[in-house]
Scaffold this active site. Structure first.
Site, PDB file in Angstrom:
ATOM      1  N   HIS A  70      37.872  36.246  53.643  1.00  0.00           N
ATOM      2  CA  HIS A  70      37.837  37.493  52.865  1.00  0.00           C
ATOM      3  C   HIS A  70      39.120  38.294  53.035  1.00  0.00           C
ATOM      4  O   HIS A  70      39.604  38.924  52.087  1.00  0.00           O
ATOM      5  CB  HIS A  70      36.651  38.357  53.292  1.00  0.00           C
ATOM      6  N   GLU A 126      19.534  38.831  55.620  1.00  0.00           N
ATOM      7  CA  GLU A 126      20.739  38.675  56.432  1.00  0.00           C
ATOM      8  C   GLU A 126      20.796  39.599  57.649  1.00  0.00           C
ATOM      9  O   GLU A 126      21.717  40.406  57.810  1.00  0.00           O
ATOM     10  CB  GLU A 126      21.993  38.887  55.562  1.00  0.00           C
ATOM     11  N   GLU A 137      32.282  25.264  49.511  1.00  0.00           N
ATOM     12  CA  GLU A 137      30.952  25.743  49.945  1.00  0.00           C
ATOM     13  C   GLU A 137      30.017  24.559  50.230  1.00  0.00           C
ATOM     14  O   GLU A 137      29.144  24.655  51.091  1.00  0.00           O
ATOM     15  CB  GLU A 137      30.335  26.678  48.886  1.00  0.00           C
ATOM     16  N   ASN A 179      28.208  32.578  56.201  1.00  0.00           N
ATOM     17  CA  ASN A 179      29.535  33.188  56.095  1.00  0.00           C
ATOM     18  C   ASN A 179      30.583  32.436  56.904  1.00  0.00           C
ATOM     19  O   ASN A 179      31.664  32.970  57.157  1.00  0.00           O
ATOM     20  CB  ASN A 179      29.466  34.651  56.547  1.00  0.00           C
TER      21      ASN A 179
END
Ligand code: GLY
Length: 383
Positions: A264, A249, A197, A257
């Site tokens: 995911h 968002e 991240e 993202n």
């Protein structure tokens, strides 16, 4: 960027202000903030008392320090220790936690202090959002991932059988204390997962930061205080600027993202298990976003190779073939998992693609058959 040679004792705390009007707050980055939390609570929240929410693993390392700091100022209302792991982010544990907090007689003016990683932050933050119609909470993130991502920005919530984070609320913390020393007890695999991240902020909007990480990542993994502080502060500031522009968002926040749409699907395929941590899935997803962008001529040749080279250097996976275990995902199943993404709108997936390192953008102009064909190539791509 700061010299990484400065000794820890000489380092003042860094403050990132998240400017959200009447919900504005500070994120402090520095060593020993857990031990100084009582002082911070008194100076910022006066007479408020604090109920700590943590998990069994984090409690072993940091709870005694935090409790003693709050007790010094007579601000400790009680502690609730939850089971560790993603399974705790569920309705049953939320109910148990909320009732335990009420049993402590937590009042509207009191604070919930979330001491732990993303699971504790999301769960305790959601309890804070709904308890007595909303109480303030302080995040004390103890993982790198929670420090640079989940503790900042106000996303709180739980999981249901229908998917992750589908029940929740935007509820901003009133203070975040990112204690760089707390990271010294973190297993290296967790540190790497959080680092994905950190690298994300460079890739999505700050080429200079990505270059700095390429030069300094070894110091960061050696827990050099100045390097860690710098990387965490830059990451949080990047997130803060995006959250200020788009708290809920509807636009720019989707940039955060990067790597997540691809990632995911892999995480879901791996059953959200220790086989593939979230940050590892994001690392593969970012490399995939770079490869997909490059194949489509959106970014210069060599971009994906540079992304992969750095993530591999720190020990992160960048290809499906790097996921341990005997089986490989079926590309069609992966594609189906992507269609369940929260960010599907009118049947179209949202992708975060790259024009260059440090220049990501949000798009829905991606044809499903191109994604399906890409995934067919990705699952057979060798390590
Ligand atoms: N983790 C992505 C966000 O906070 O928006």
């Amino acid at each position: 960027m700061a010299s990484p040679e400065m000794p820890a004792a000489a380092l003042p705390d860094r403050t990132v202000h998240v400017d959200l009007g009447d919900r504005a707050y500070d994120v402090l980055v520095g060593p020993d903030l857990v031990a100084r939390a009582g002082d911070m609570v008194v100076s910022r929240f006066g007479k408020a008392r604090a109920a700590i929410v943590t998990d069994e693993n984090v409690a072993k390392h940091h709870l005694a320090t935090l409790e003693s700091s709050l007790r010094t100022f007579d601000r400790h209302l009680g502690t609730i220790i939850m089971p560790p792991g993603e399974g705790t982010k569920c309705f049953a544990e939320l109910a148990r936690l909320s009732e335990s907090l009420l049993a402590l007689k937590l009042e509207r003016g009191d604070l919930i202090v979330a001491l732990g990683g993303g699971v504790i932050g999301d769960l305790a933050g959601f309890a804070a959002a709904i308890l007595r119609r909303g109480v303030r909470f302080v995040q004390i993130p103890t993982s790198l991932l929670a420090q640079v991502d989940s503790s900042v920005g106000g996303k709180t919530g739980i999981n249901t059988p229908q998917g992750k984070n589908l029940i929740g609320a935007f509820h901003q913390p009133s203070l975040v204390l990112a204690d760089t020393k707390a990271l010294s007890t973190l297993p290296v695999r967790e540190m790497r997962a959080g680092y994905a991240e950190v690298a994300k902020y460079g890739l999505l909007g700050d080429a200079r930061f990505f270059g700095w990480l390429e030069q300094n990542w070894q110091r960061l993994f050696g827990n050099d205080p100045a390097t860690l502080t710098e990387a965490i502060e830059v990451s949080i500031a990047a997130k803060a600027r995006i959250v200020e522009r788009d708290e809920t968002e509807t636009g720019d926040r989707m940039l955060l993202n990067l790597g997540h749409t691809f990632g995911h699907a892999l995480e879901a395929w791996a059953g959200y298990s220790s086989r593939l941590l979230h940050g590892e899935a994001v690392a593969i997803g970012m490399a995939q976003a770079a490869r997909f962008s490059e194949e489509r001529g959106l970014c210069p040749a060599g971009t994906a190779a540079r992304v992969e080279k750095h993530l591999r250097a720190v020990g992160l996976p960048t290809r499906v073939a790097h996921i341990p275990g005997p089986d490989r995902p079926d590309p069609k199943a992966l594609f189906a998992l992507m269609q369940q993404d929260k960010k599907v709108q009118s049947g179209r997936l949202t992708f975060i693609l790259m024009r260059a390192i440090g220049d990501a953008f949000v798009t829905r102009e991606v044809e499903p058959e191109d994604v399906a064909a890409f995934l067919e190539r990705e699952v057979v791509l060798s390590g």
